[in-house]
Each structure stands twice: as C-alpha cells, then as structure tokens.
Design a protein around this motif. Sequence first.
Motif, PDB file in Angstrom:
ATOM      1  N   GLN A 164      -7.249  -1.846   3.815  1.00  0.00           N
ATOM      2  CA  GLN A 164      -7.336  -2.655   2.610  1.00  0.00           C
ATOM      3  C   GLN A 164      -7.410  -4.162   2.786  1.00  0.00           C
ATOM      4  O   GLN A 164      -7.813  -4.849   1.850  1.00  0.00           O
ATOM      5  CB  GLN A 164      -6.148  -2.322   1.704  1.00  0.00           C
ATOM      6  CG  GLN A 164      -4.815  -2.378   2.416  1.00  0.00           C
ATOM      7  CD  GLN A 164      -3.695  -1.692   1.645  1.00  0.00           C
ATOM      8  OE1 GLN A 164      -3.859  -1.313   0.490  1.00  0.00           O
ATOM      9  NE2 GLN A 164      -2.551  -1.543   2.268  1.00  0.00           N
ATOM     10  N   VAL A 165      -7.013  -4.718   3.930  1.00  0.00           N
ATOM     11  CA  VAL A 165      -7.029  -6.181   4.021  1.00  0.00           C
ATOM     12  C   VAL A 165      -8.429  -6.683   4.374  1.00  0.00           C
ATOM     13  O   VAL A 165      -9.209  -6.014   5.043  1.00  0.00           O
ATOM     14  CB  VAL A 165      -6.013  -6.705   5.062  1.00  0.00           C
ATOM     15  CG1 VAL A 165      -4.596  -6.367   4.639  1.00  0.00           C
ATOM     16  CG2 VAL A 165      -6.303  -6.155   6.452  1.00  0.00           C
ATOM     17  N   ARG A 169      -3.779  -4.227  -2.634  1.00  0.00           N
ATOM     18  CA  ARG A 169      -3.276  -3.890  -1.296  1.00  0.00           C
ATOM     19  C   ARG A 169      -1.807  -3.507  -1.377  1.00  0.00           C
ATOM     20  O   ARG A 169      -1.027  -4.164  -2.064  1.00  0.00           O
ATOM     21  CB  ARG A 169      -3.426  -5.093  -0.353  1.00  0.00           C
ATOM     22  CG  ARG A 169      -4.871  -5.443  -0.048  1.00  0.00           C
ATOM     23  CD  ARG A 169      -4.985  -6.870   0.426  1.00  0.00           C
ATOM     24  NE  ARG A 169      -4.634  -7.808  -0.625  1.00  0.00           N
ATOM     25  CZ  ARG A 169      -3.729  -8.772  -0.501  1.00  0.00           C
ATOM     26  NH1 ARG A 169      -3.074  -8.936   0.621  1.00  0.00           N
ATOM     27  NH2 ARG A 169      -3.471  -9.584  -1.500  1.00  0.00           N
ATOM     28  N   SER A 170      -1.447  -2.432  -0.681  1.00  0.00           N
ATOM     29  CA  SER A 170      -0.055  -2.000  -0.632  1.00  0.00           C
ATOM     30  C   SER A 170       0.385  -1.936   0.817  1.00  0.00           C
ATOM     31  O   SER A 170      -0.249  -1.286   1.645  1.00  0.00           O
ATOM     32  CB  SER A 170       0.093  -0.616  -1.280  1.00  0.00           C
ATOM     33  OG  SER A 170       1.414  -0.147  -1.147  1.00  0.00           O
ATOM     34  N   TYR A 171       1.492  -2.626   1.138  1.00  0.00           N
ATOM     35  CA  TYR A 171       1.969  -2.684   2.512  1.00  0.00           C
ATOM     36  C   TYR A 171       3.210  -1.829   2.735  1.00  0.00           C
ATOM     37  O   TYR A 171       3.918  -1.988   3.698  1.00  0.00           O
ATOM     38  CB  TYR A 171       2.300  -4.138   2.885  1.00  0.00           C
ATOM     39  CG  TYR A 171       1.112  -5.048   2.842  1.00  0.00           C
ATOM     40  CD1 TYR A 171       0.020  -4.839   3.678  1.00  0.00           C
ATOM     41  CD2 TYR A 171       1.067  -6.116   1.955  1.00  0.00           C
ATOM     42  CE1 TYR A 171      -1.079  -5.677   3.628  1.00  0.00           C
ATOM     43  CE2 TYR A 171      -0.025  -6.964   1.919  1.00  0.00           C
ATOM     44  CZ  TYR A 171      -1.089  -6.739   2.757  1.00  0.00           C
ATOM     45  OH  TYR A 171      -2.179  -7.575   2.708  1.00  0.00           O
ATOM     46  N   ASN A 223      -4.922  -9.853  12.775  1.00  0.00           N
ATOM     47  CA  ASN A 223      -3.758  -9.375  13.511  1.00  0.00           C
ATOM     48  C   ASN A 223      -4.200  -8.950  14.911  1.00  0.00           C
ATOM     49  O   ASN A 223      -5.319  -8.498  15.111  1.00  0.00           O
ATOM     50  CB  ASN A 223      -3.143  -8.199  12.751  1.00  0.00           C
ATOM     51  CG  ASN A 223      -1.752  -7.858  13.221  1.00  0.00           C
ATOM     52  OD1 ASN A 223      -1.537  -7.570  14.392  1.00  0.00           O
ATOM     53  ND2 ASN A 223      -0.801  -7.867  12.301  1.00  0.00           N
ATOM     54  N   LYS A 255     -12.863  -1.306   1.068  1.00  0.00           N
ATOM     55  CA  LYS A 255     -11.570  -0.784   1.496  1.00  0.00           C
ATOM     56  C   LYS A 255     -11.615   0.738   1.608  1.00  0.00           C
ATOM     57  O   LYS A 255     -12.385   1.401   0.911  1.00  0.00           O
ATOM     58  CB  LYS A 255     -10.486  -1.234   0.518  1.00  0.00           C
ATOM     59  CG  LYS A 255     -10.353  -2.753   0.474  1.00  0.00           C
ATOM     60  CD  LYS A 255      -9.318  -3.217  -0.526  1.00  0.00           C
ATOM     61  CE  LYS A 255      -9.245  -4.742  -0.537  1.00  0.00           C
ATOM     62  NZ  LYS A 255      -8.221  -5.262  -1.450  1.00  0.00           N
ATOM     63  N   PRO A 281      -1.522  -0.268  11.722  1.00  0.00           N
ATOM     64  CA  PRO A 281      -1.001  -0.557  10.377  1.00  0.00           C
ATOM     65  C   PRO A 281      -1.949  -0.043   9.296  1.00  0.00           C
ATOM     66  O   PRO A 281      -3.176  -0.112   9.449  1.00  0.00           O
ATOM     67  CB  PRO A 281      -0.931  -2.094  10.349  1.00  0.00           C
ATOM     68  CG  PRO A 281      -0.924  -2.519  11.775  1.00  0.00           C
ATOM     69  CD  PRO A 281      -1.732  -1.496  12.511  1.00  0.00           C
ATOM     70  N   THR A 305      -9.030   2.816   1.019  1.00  0.00           N
ATOM     71  CA  THR A 305      -8.047   3.523   0.197  1.00  0.00           C
ATOM     72  C   THR A 305      -8.700   4.677  -0.552  1.00  0.00           C
ATOM     73  O   THR A 305      -8.070   5.714  -0.783  1.00  0.00           O
ATOM     74  CB  THR A 305      -7.402   2.555  -0.812  1.00  0.00           C
ATOM     75  OG1 THR A 305      -6.972   1.385  -0.125  1.00  0.00           O
ATOM     76  CG2 THR A 305      -6.212   3.194  -1.495  1.00  0.00           C
ATOM     77  N   GLU A 318      -2.743  -1.407   6.802  1.00  0.00           N
ATOM     78  CA  GLU A 318      -3.547  -2.504   6.272  1.00  0.00           C
ATOM     79  C   GLU A 318      -5.005  -2.399   6.725  1.00  0.00           C
ATOM     80  O   GLU A 318      -5.881  -3.040   6.160  1.00  0.00           O
ATOM     81  CB  GLU A 318      -2.961  -3.855   6.659  1.00  0.00           C
ATOM     82  CG  GLU A 318      -2.847  -4.111   8.135  1.00  0.00           C
ATOM     83  CD  GLU A 318      -2.000  -5.352   8.451  1.00  0.00           C
ATOM     84  OE1 GLU A 318      -2.415  -6.101   9.344  1.00  0.00           O
ATOM     85  OE2 GLU A 318      -0.957  -5.574   7.825  1.00  0.00           O
ATOM     86  N   GLN A 342       6.652  -1.714   7.113  1.00  0.00           N
ATOM     87  CA  GLN A 342       5.266  -1.601   7.545  1.00  0.00           C
ATOM     88  C   GLN A 342       4.836  -0.137   7.535  1.00  0.00           C
ATOM     89  O   GLN A 342       5.411   0.699   8.223  1.00  0.00           O
ATOM     90  CB  GLN A 342       5.124  -2.175   8.962  1.00  0.00           C
ATOM     91  CG  GLN A 342       3.733  -2.027   9.562  1.00  0.00           C
ATOM     92  CD  GLN A 342       2.766  -3.051   9.023  1.00  0.00           C
ATOM     93  OE1 GLN A 342       2.463  -3.056   7.843  1.00  0.00           O
ATOM     94  NE2 GLN A 342       2.284  -3.915   9.879  1.00  0.00           N
TER      95      GLN A 342
END
Length: 549
Positions: free
Chosen positions: A185-186, A467-469, A156, A268, A180, A270, A182, A218
């Motif tokens: 986690q991404v 992953r949670s968005y 991104n 990640k 974001p 998280t 993300e 988001q």
Amino acid sequence: MESIIEIEALDSKKLRGGYYTPQPIAEFICKWAITEQNVRVLEPSCGDGNFIEAAIQRFLRIGVPKDQLLGRVKGVELLAVEAQKSKKRAANYGLNSKTITNSDFFSFLASNPNERFDVVVGNPPFIRYQNFPEEHRKLAISMMQEMGLSPNKLTNIWVPFLVLSAGRLNPDGKLGMVIPAELFQVKYAAETRVFLSQFFARVTIVTFKKLVFDNIQQEVVLLLCEKQTVGTRGIRMVEVASLDELDTLDIGEVQNGEIKVLEHNTEKWTKYFLDANEIRLLRKVKTDPRIQLAGSLMTTNVGLVTGINEFFMVTQQTAEQWGILSYTKKVVSRSAHFRGIKFTDQDLSENVQSEMESFLFLPPDEEFDLLPPACQAYIRYGESKDYHKGYKCRIRKRWYITPSVYEPSGFALRQVGDYPKLIVNETNASSTDTIHRVRFHPEVDARKVALSFLNSLTFAFSEITGRSYGGGVLTFEPTEIGEIPLPLLTQDSVNFDQIDKLIRERNIEEAMDLVDQELLVNQLKFTANEVRQFRNIWKKLSGRRLNRK
C-alpha cells in the motif's frame, strides 16, 4: 576501520530492524522454497541464524547427507556479533566459517558479481534508508539504479534487500521473505510492486489474522515468489490465524489457492485480498465515466502544524487561567471531536464543555516586546519547557506563531477506525494536522458531497486507497483522499439532517442503505447484487484491518 566502528556503535536493533524471525516462519519458508537437493540458498541478512538453521534442517529432511551440506547455504550479516552466532549454528552441522560472511549485503554483492542462487530466504531489516550507514545506502541505490529502478529517500531498506536478492536468482529460482505489509500500500513500494509483477511468474502472499512479532504494531507478510511456474501465472493470498496454524499449513493447499491476474502497475495490492469477481467489479467501476474521483469535487490539504500541540492546543479552562482566551482560535484536533457529518457551533460548544483542547494559542504576529502581557507570560512558560527548540518552532520567524490557520469548508479524517468520514464545517474552526482540511469546489454543494461519500462503493475503494500498518487504523494522505472514487448525488431525495442524525447515533449502515438506494441503485443503476458486493468488499477489508488491533 572507521566504518566498522560506526556500525558497531549504532544501536543494533535500529540497525537491523530489530525483529528476528519466529522459528515457525523460517521453517515454513524453507519448506516451501527448498524442494530439491541440488540448490544453493542465500540468506542476505541472517542475524543470529534462524533461517540458516532452518535451511540446513530442510536439506537434511529431503535427504541431503550431512557430509554434503557444505556450499549449499550462504549467509550474510552486517553485525559481527550476530554473524558469529550464525557461524556457531552452522558449525553444529559441520559447516565451516565460510558459510557466513560478516559484511553488509550490498558490498557482498558488489564483491561477488557472478554469484547466483536457486533460492533466497530471509527477513531483511525494516528500517529507513537514513538509519543505514551512508556508504551502504549509496551502494544499494546505485545497484538498484543499474537494474533500472529509481528508489527515493523514503524507501525502507527492505526494498533493496528484496530487489537485489531477486536479481541474483537463477532462471527457475524462488524467493521467500518476511516483508512488511506496507508492500501492499505505500507509495515508495509502488515501483517494487511493478518489479515483482514483471520479474516473477507467480507471487504467493501468506498473511496473518493477528500480528506475529512481539511488542510491535508492524504487520508482516510472507512473500513467496517463483520465477517459473507450471500452470497459472499471477498472485494469490493465503490467510492463516496464527503461527500455530502456519506450522500445520499444507504446502500443497497453499499451491492450490486461487490465482488472480497480477497487474503490472503501481496500484496498491490490498485489492488482492478480494476474490476474482470482486476485483473485476472494482476494475469495472474504475473505468466507468460516471464515477469521478473525490479530487474533482474538493481539494484536500493537511491541517495546521503547531509544532508542539502540548503548548499550542489548550482547553478553555487553561486559556482562561492564563488570560489568553481572546488570543486563541477554535480548532479541532481529533476524530472524536466530530459526531455527525456536519460540525456545528453546538458541536464545538459541547467539545469545550467536555474540556477538550479546542483552542489554538495564536497571539498577534508581532515581536515579543509588543505582545500583550498575558501572551508574553504564556510564551515564557513555553520557553521554560524548551518548546521553542523543537524543529517546527525553531525554523519559524516567531516560534509562537502557527502558520496556515485558514478555516476550511470541510474536514476529512486522516486516521480512520470503523469507517471514513467527510464533514461539512459550519463553524469558524480550523484543524490540526491530525485532521485534513477540505475546500469544496465552488460549483458543488458541500452537503451533497458529504452525503454522497456515505455509499458502499466509496467505502470499498477507501479501504484500498488508504494504508493500514496494523493496530486497526486506516490512514489517508491528502492526495489519497482525492483518489477515492466518489459518485455524486444529483437530486435532493436524501435528507442531510436525517443522515447526520443517523451518523450521530452510530447507525452507519442504515445511513448507507439510504444513500446506496438513491445514489447507486436509482441514479447510477447498479444492481442490488452489485451494491451488496460493494458493501461486502468494505466489510471484508475493514474487518481484516480492525482484526489487527
């Protein structure tokens, strides 16, 4: 000139990421970042000027005279109409038009190689590289490569904004950005996580219990980074309920939050929502030789890709209406199709009776003229709707033949609500790509694997692995299913049908209690307190995720 025309022709929301910063966020970040009078501030994507004005007002509050503001703030903005708005806001405080540069940020950096700043603040665009003008994208990639990074095509655009801005900080600089979630986690942000852990001495992340941008799912965080610190290095998380709470949040309270050791790896982030003891327990498990990964017991792949479910997925009633029922394959396509940890012919029959789309249209793999008349009629119907022009259908030899329709020995949910699930397939059904297909390894008992999956340790790691968005959904790619730690029952002391019944009755914790006792306590000798910790980790992380529905 051609480039400018192309830029202006693009939809401005798509080009900028479209999400302007709520003023309380801009003011909070500037309050945290700007603590001294003699600092220079950069805003790399200033839009209509929320951060510009917040930075100016912060300087005034800490005693900078209005006639000495010039040169302390620098904004860059790609779109001329937005840059003009920022210039007008700066002009209200006596700053000249040079305060804002109408340029893409990467060209600005290339043209000003010696520019350095003490503070970077902003809200970079949240868009994929492919939606950014090619010349700017190439320049961003080149500059990141010069810093020793290797961005990929999935990255991104906020990533180069973040990384390249950080690279222009002075030795004691600070960076405060809206990013974001993300980032946590991404996979494409894995290299960015390593960069942040190595480049900054301390990272503070402010998260929100509710989504703060209107009309989008988001989830964002406030990323506050310091190159130099007094005291403990590492990472800390601060969670607030809303923008209103952010407005009254004490900066000193933020600075006194618990610091956790920030590992310099691609894992990640998280896990950093947990406390230090919980993190230590998870790290201990990851090095425990008794705990294998799910991938050592099974192979997980995506489900079949129809290209257009609206055409290929049909109910029994629709199939009978068209006379194509004998040219269909039984398929599951939604998590609601599963009730327990086994999928039986009875389950399939109940789905059919509930008029769920449980059949995949699958005619003979032959030329159109050789197909049965009923199949020809249904295919003509699909072509009348232009279904054959979709990308996935268009690239096939015969657009109406869905490839890879094998029947797996199990299923794993791709998108998870309350909890993840592994299901033994006792039918001849396959699944669409909304459900992952599982092949249990020949030497393992599929039922024992599905039972073993329902333990607190595995559930805790699933929240970190997936992953949670926003929106409350936890998503897994096939490789991520394989990366979840999954200890395996070695005895037959847990009754599969009893656990399946409990799951169908939605008594998940009662089922977990039985599996935890046998697998984690009796077999692996974890203490009752450790098992409670695993359960609490799962509840804490899943609760945080589900709260964002």
